[in-house]
Design a protein around this motif. Structure first.
Motif, PDB file in Angstrom:
ATOM      1  N   PHE A   1       0.845  -1.186   0.000  1.00  0.00           N
ATOM      2  CA  PHE A   1       0.000   0.000   0.000  1.00  0.00           C
ATOM      3  C   PHE A   1       0.883   1.239   0.000  1.00  0.00           C
ATOM      4  CE2 PHE A   1      -3.053  -3.022   1.830  1.00  0.00           C
ATOM      5  CZ  PHE A   1      -4.210  -2.693   1.120  1.00  0.00           C
ATOM      6  N   HIS A   2       0.445   2.264  -0.714  1.00  0.00           N
ATOM      7  CA  HIS A   2       1.123   3.560  -0.671  1.00  0.00           C
ATOM      8  C   HIS A   2       0.726   4.269   0.619  1.00  0.00           C
ATOM      9  CE1 HIS A   2       2.353   7.642  -1.771  1.00  0.00           C
ATOM     10  NE2 HIS A   2       3.080   7.101  -2.734  1.00  0.00           N
ATOM     11  N   PRO A   3       1.629   5.023   1.259  1.00  0.00           N
ATOM     12  CA  PRO A   3       1.287   5.716   2.505  1.00  0.00           C
ATOM     13  C   PRO A   3       0.177   6.749   2.351  1.00  0.00           C
ATOM     14  CG  PRO A   3       3.492   6.335   1.725  1.00  0.00           C
ATOM     15  CD  PRO A   3       3.065   5.163   0.936  1.00  0.00           C
ATOM     16  N   ASN A   4      -0.127   7.196   1.125  1.00  0.00           N
ATOM     17  CA  ASN A   4      -1.221   8.153   0.956  1.00  0.00           C
ATOM     18  C   ASN A   4      -2.596   7.482   0.988  1.00  0.00           C
ATOM     19  OD1 ASN A   4      -1.659   6.986  -1.587  1.00  0.00           O
ATOM     20  ND2 ASN A   4      -0.899   8.738  -2.740  1.00  0.00           N
ATOM     21  N   LYS A   5      -2.604   6.133   1.084  1.00  0.00           N
ATOM     22  CA  LYS A   5      -3.828   5.324   1.199  1.00  0.00           C
ATOM     23  C   LYS A   5      -4.679   5.344  -0.068  1.00  0.00           C
ATOM     24  CE  LYS A   5      -4.239   6.263   6.192  1.00  0.00           C
ATOM     25  NZ  LYS A   5      -5.185   6.618   7.282  1.00  0.00           N
TER      26      LYS A   5
ATOM     27  N   LEU B   1      -5.765   1.741  -7.922  1.00  0.00           N
ATOM     28  CA  LEU B   1      -6.384   2.714  -7.039  1.00  0.00           C
ATOM     29  C   LEU B   1      -7.021   1.947  -5.892  1.00  0.00           C
ATOM     30  CD1 LEU B   1      -8.164   5.109  -9.567  1.00  0.00           C
ATOM     31  CD2 LEU B   1      -6.047   5.546  -8.291  1.00  0.00           C
ATOM     32  N   TRP B   2      -6.871   2.442  -4.667  1.00  0.00           N
ATOM     33  CA  TRP B   2      -7.427   1.773  -3.493  1.00  0.00           C
ATOM     34  C   TRP B   2      -8.513   2.636  -2.882  1.00  0.00           C
ATOM     35  CZ3 TRP B   2      -8.428  -2.379  -0.932  1.00  0.00           C
ATOM     36  CH2 TRP B   2      -8.717  -2.349   0.434  1.00  0.00           C
ATOM     37  N   ASP B   3      -9.712   2.055  -2.757  1.00  0.00           N
ATOM     38  CA  ASP B   3     -10.819   2.707  -2.079  1.00  0.00           C
ATOM     39  C   ASP B   3     -10.916   2.103  -0.687  1.00  0.00           C
ATOM     40  OD1 ASP B   3     -13.241   3.580  -1.067  1.00  0.00           O
ATOM     41  OD2 ASP B   3     -14.315   3.415  -2.963  1.00  0.00           O
TER      42      ASP B   3
ATOM     43  N   GLN C   1       7.674   8.552  -3.032  1.00  0.00           N
ATOM     44  CA  GLN C   1       7.907   8.996  -4.410  1.00  0.00           C
ATOM     45  C   GLN C   1       8.377   7.876  -5.330  1.00  0.00           C
ATOM     46  OE1 GLN C   1      10.756  12.171  -3.754  1.00  0.00           O
ATOM     47  NE2 GLN C   1       9.112  13.695  -3.680  1.00  0.00           N
ATOM     48  N   PHE C   2       8.792   6.736  -4.741  1.00  0.00           N
ATOM     49  CA  PHE C   2       9.380   5.665  -5.545  1.00  0.00           C
ATOM     50  C   PHE C   2       8.827   4.310  -5.128  1.00  0.00           C
ATOM     51  CE2 PHE C   2      12.541   9.028  -4.919  1.00  0.00           C
ATOM     52  CZ  PHE C   2      12.778   9.414  -6.234  1.00  0.00           C
ATOM     53  N   LEU C   3       8.838   3.377  -6.086  1.00  0.00           N
ATOM     54  CA  LEU C   3       8.501   1.984  -5.833  1.00  0.00           C
ATOM     55  C   LEU C   3       9.686   1.129  -6.252  1.00  0.00           C
ATOM     56  CD1 LEU C   3       5.886   0.213  -5.051  1.00  0.00           C
ATOM     57  CD2 LEU C   3       5.868  -0.351  -7.487  1.00  0.00           C
TER      58      LEU C   3
ATOM     59  N   ALA D   1       9.451   5.686 -10.537  1.00  0.00           N
ATOM     60  CA  ALA D   1       8.895   6.916  -9.990  1.00  0.00           C
ATOM     61  C   ALA D   1       7.382   6.757  -9.933  1.00  0.00           C
ATOM     62  CB  ALA D   1       9.268   8.106 -10.860  1.00  0.00           C
ATOM     63  N   ILE D   2       6.780   7.189  -8.810  1.00  0.00           N
ATOM     64  CA  ILE D   2       5.329   7.128  -8.643  1.00  0.00           C
ATOM     65  C   ILE D   2       4.747   8.508  -8.923  1.00  0.00           C
ATOM     66  CG2 ILE D   2       3.442   6.741  -7.019  1.00  0.00           C
ATOM     67  CD1 ILE D   2       5.277   4.864  -5.466  1.00  0.00           C
ATOM     68  N   ASP D   3       3.795   8.564  -9.844  1.00  0.00           N
ATOM     69  CA  ASP D   3       3.081   9.810 -10.104  1.00  0.00           C
ATOM     70  C   ASP D   3       2.129  10.055  -8.932  1.00  0.00           C
ATOM     71  OD1 ASP D   3       0.993  11.650 -10.993  1.00  0.00           O
ATOM     72  OD2 ASP D   3       1.785  11.402 -13.016  1.00  0.00           O
ATOM     73  N   GLY D   4       2.378  11.103  -8.172  1.00  0.00           N
ATOM     74  CA  GLY D   4       1.604  11.363  -6.966  1.00  0.00           C
ATOM     75  C   GLY D   4       0.148  11.694  -7.230  1.00  0.00           C
ATOM     76  N   ARG D   5      -0.198  12.032  -8.465  1.00  0.00           N
ATOM     77  CA  ARG D   5      -1.580  12.360  -8.805  1.00  0.00           C
ATOM     78  C   ARG D   5      -2.359  11.143  -9.280  1.00  0.00           C
ATOM     79  NH1 ARG D   5      -4.134  13.723 -13.482  1.00  0.00           N
ATOM     80  NH2 ARG D   5      -2.130  13.596 -14.592  1.00  0.00           N
ATOM     81  N   THR D   6      -1.700  10.281 -10.083  1.00  0.00           N
ATOM     82  CA  THR D   6      -2.410   9.161 -10.713  1.00  0.00           C
ATOM     83  C   THR D   6      -2.030   7.794 -10.160  1.00  0.00           C
ATOM     84  OG1 THR D   6      -0.728   8.858 -12.443  1.00  0.00           O
ATOM     85  CG2 THR D   6      -2.488  10.484 -12.858  1.00  0.00           C
ATOM     86  N   GLY D   7      -0.866   7.687  -9.509  1.00  0.00           N
ATOM     87  CA  GLY D   7      -0.377   6.396  -9.054  1.00  0.00           C
ATOM     88  C   GLY D   7       0.372   5.621 -10.110  1.00  0.00           C
ATOM     89  N   LYS D   8       0.466   6.154 -11.331  1.00  0.00           N
ATOM     90  CA  LYS D   8       1.160   5.450 -12.403  1.00  0.00           C
ATOM     91  C   LYS D   8       2.662   5.406 -12.142  1.00  0.00           C
ATOM     92  CE  LYS D   8      -2.051   6.099 -16.246  1.00  0.00           C
ATOM     93  NZ  LYS D   8      -2.200   6.571 -17.642  1.00  0.00           N
ATOM     94  N   LEU D   9       3.315   4.442 -12.812  1.00  0.00           N
ATOM     95  CA  LEU D   9       4.730   4.173 -12.587  1.00  0.00           C
ATOM     96  C   LEU D   9       5.562   4.493 -13.822  1.00  0.00           C
ATOM     97  CD1 LEU D   9       4.328   0.705 -10.833  1.00  0.00           C
ATOM     98  CD2 LEU D   9       4.738   2.910  -9.719  1.00  0.00           C
ATOM     99  N   LYS D  10       6.762   5.004 -13.590  1.00  0.00           N
ATOM    100  CA  LYS D  10       7.732   5.219 -14.653  1.00  0.00           C
ATOM    101  C   LYS D  10       9.031   4.551 -14.247  1.00  0.00           C
ATOM    102  CE  LYS D  10      10.368   8.776 -17.124  1.00  0.00           C
ATOM    103  NZ  LYS D  10      10.639  10.235 -17.223  1.00  0.00           N
ATOM    104  N   LEU D  11       9.498   3.584 -15.047  1.00  0.00           N
ATOM    105  CA  LEU D  11      10.736   2.867 -14.733  1.00  0.00           C
ATOM    106  C   LEU D  11      11.927   3.812 -14.866  1.00  0.00           C
ATOM    107  CD1 LEU D  11      12.057   0.138 -14.025  1.00  0.00           C
ATOM    108  CD2 LEU D  11      12.222  -0.314 -16.482  1.00  0.00           C
TER     109      LEU D  11
END
Length: 350
Positions: free
Chosen positions: A203-207, A224-226, A261-263, A277-287
């Motif tokens: 889980f990301h700390p932003n929940k 996305l986690w609800d 900020q990273f996974l 890198a974790i996109d803080g707005r969308t949760g998407k990943l960039k290697l």
């Protein structure tokens, strides 16, 4: 000041659980070892930092067990408390809820998950919750039956998510903290790509985000986690391997860096750590990069409390190596520091 951590191992070659310290320069010192249990492979720390729990990964008659240990003050040394049945074969993952009331475990051998209460003195009581997965998937050599590979409590302790490699599903359970029960949510699971083989979960700390690393097709799936409904919505799946690699490899561990900020994910075969890198707005990943770990079969890794070092545990070369992490760029750099620990499986910082 040194950071304390524990290493879980397979006891065919090792002495059990290793107590170690990591210095500010990245040097590792082995302080103590604790035996007496078989294959204490995966470890979980109580939030009070007074107790440690180990999945004793065995397939003997009667199934595996979960072992409880008391942590002795500043020394960090372990004293055995008790063991309880995991109610299944091959327990390979354990987690403690954030309030320190229960231990949950995943049994790989028969695809079951279990919940055990923690007594005030840290001992484990008999199981209060149990669920058995059903089904199979497309990889007949690895997915002919359920194989629960991890279970994690959500940040609010309302749900637990169990990745099952054999069924290509992440099962979502409602967690009753009063009774210690696990009840299938509605919907009860989310399906991943056929043949993916979901293994570990973070889980990301932003929940708002969560991530599953998939052993068989070398990907990470972002969700996305609800947290109000206990629902996972798939965002995307991305590879953990560099372009052009065509060899055999299987992923293992996944963790969100303390900065959020990273996974990071580990590759066994390519023997590397992938950083996204974790996109803080969308949760998407960039290697961002894939860095060799300096050993074979990095089964697990630990990120130091300050986030400046990553320790990779290599099951096949019996060592733990130290890599420096740049929290500004996400770059990993091998330090050349390592320590020999036989059949190293799991690194758990205090």
């Amino acid at each position: 000041m040194a950071d304390t951590f524990y290493v879980g191992t397979y006891t065919g070659k090792s002495k059990g659980i290793y107590l170690c310290q990591l210095s500010a320069t990245g040097a590792i010192t082995i302080v103590d070892t604790t035996g007496g249990v078989s294959n204490p492979s995966f470890l979980a720390l109580h939030p009070s930092k007074r107790f440690l729990y180990a999945a004793c990964e065995t397939y003997a008659a009667g199934g595996g067990t979960i072992a409880a240990f008391a942590i002795e003050g500043a020394s960090g040394k372990l004293s055995p408390l008790n063991t309880q049945s995991a109610k299944g074969q091959g327990p390979c993952h354990v987690a403690v809820d954030h309030h320190g009331r229960y231990v949950a475990a995943a049994n790989y051998g028969d695809g079951t998950v279990v919940c055990l209460p923690i007594q005030p003195d840290g001992r484990l009581g008999p199981a209060t919750g149990f669920q058995a997965h059903k089904g199979s998937s497309v990889n007949k050599s690895r997915q002919n039956e359920p194989h629960a590979h991890s279970i994690n409590f959500d940040p609010d302790d309302h749900f637990a998510v169990a990745c099952d490699l054999g069924t290509d599903r992440a099962y979502i359970y409602r967690f009753d903290a009063g009774k210690g029960t696990l009840t299938p949510n509605d919907p009860p699971s989310v399906e991943l790509t056929p043949g993916a083989g979901p293994r570990h979960f973070a889980f990301h700390p932003n929940k708002r985000f969560a991530y599953a690393i998939n052993e068989l097709n070398n990907t990470v799936t972002a969700f996305l986690w609800d947290g109000s409904k206990g629902r996972l919505e798939t965002i995307e799946s991305v590879t953990t391997l560099p372009d052009g690699f065509s060899g055999e490899s299987y992923t293992a561990e996944v963790q969100v860096h303390p900065s959020g900020q990273f996974l990071l994910g580990s590759n066994r075969g390519h023997d590397s750590l992938a950083v996204f890198a974790i996109d803080g707005r969308t949760g998407k990943l960039k290697l961002l990069g894939v860095t060799p770990t300096g050993g074979k079969n990095p089964r697990h890794f630990g990120i130091s409390p300050k986030g400046d070092f990553v320790l990779a545990a290599h099951q096949n070369t019996d060592n733990i190596t130290v890599l420096r992490f740049d929290a500004r760029t996400g770059k990993l750099t091998p330090t050349g520091q390592s320590v020999e620990i036989p059949a190293a499986v799991c690194v758990r910082f205090v």
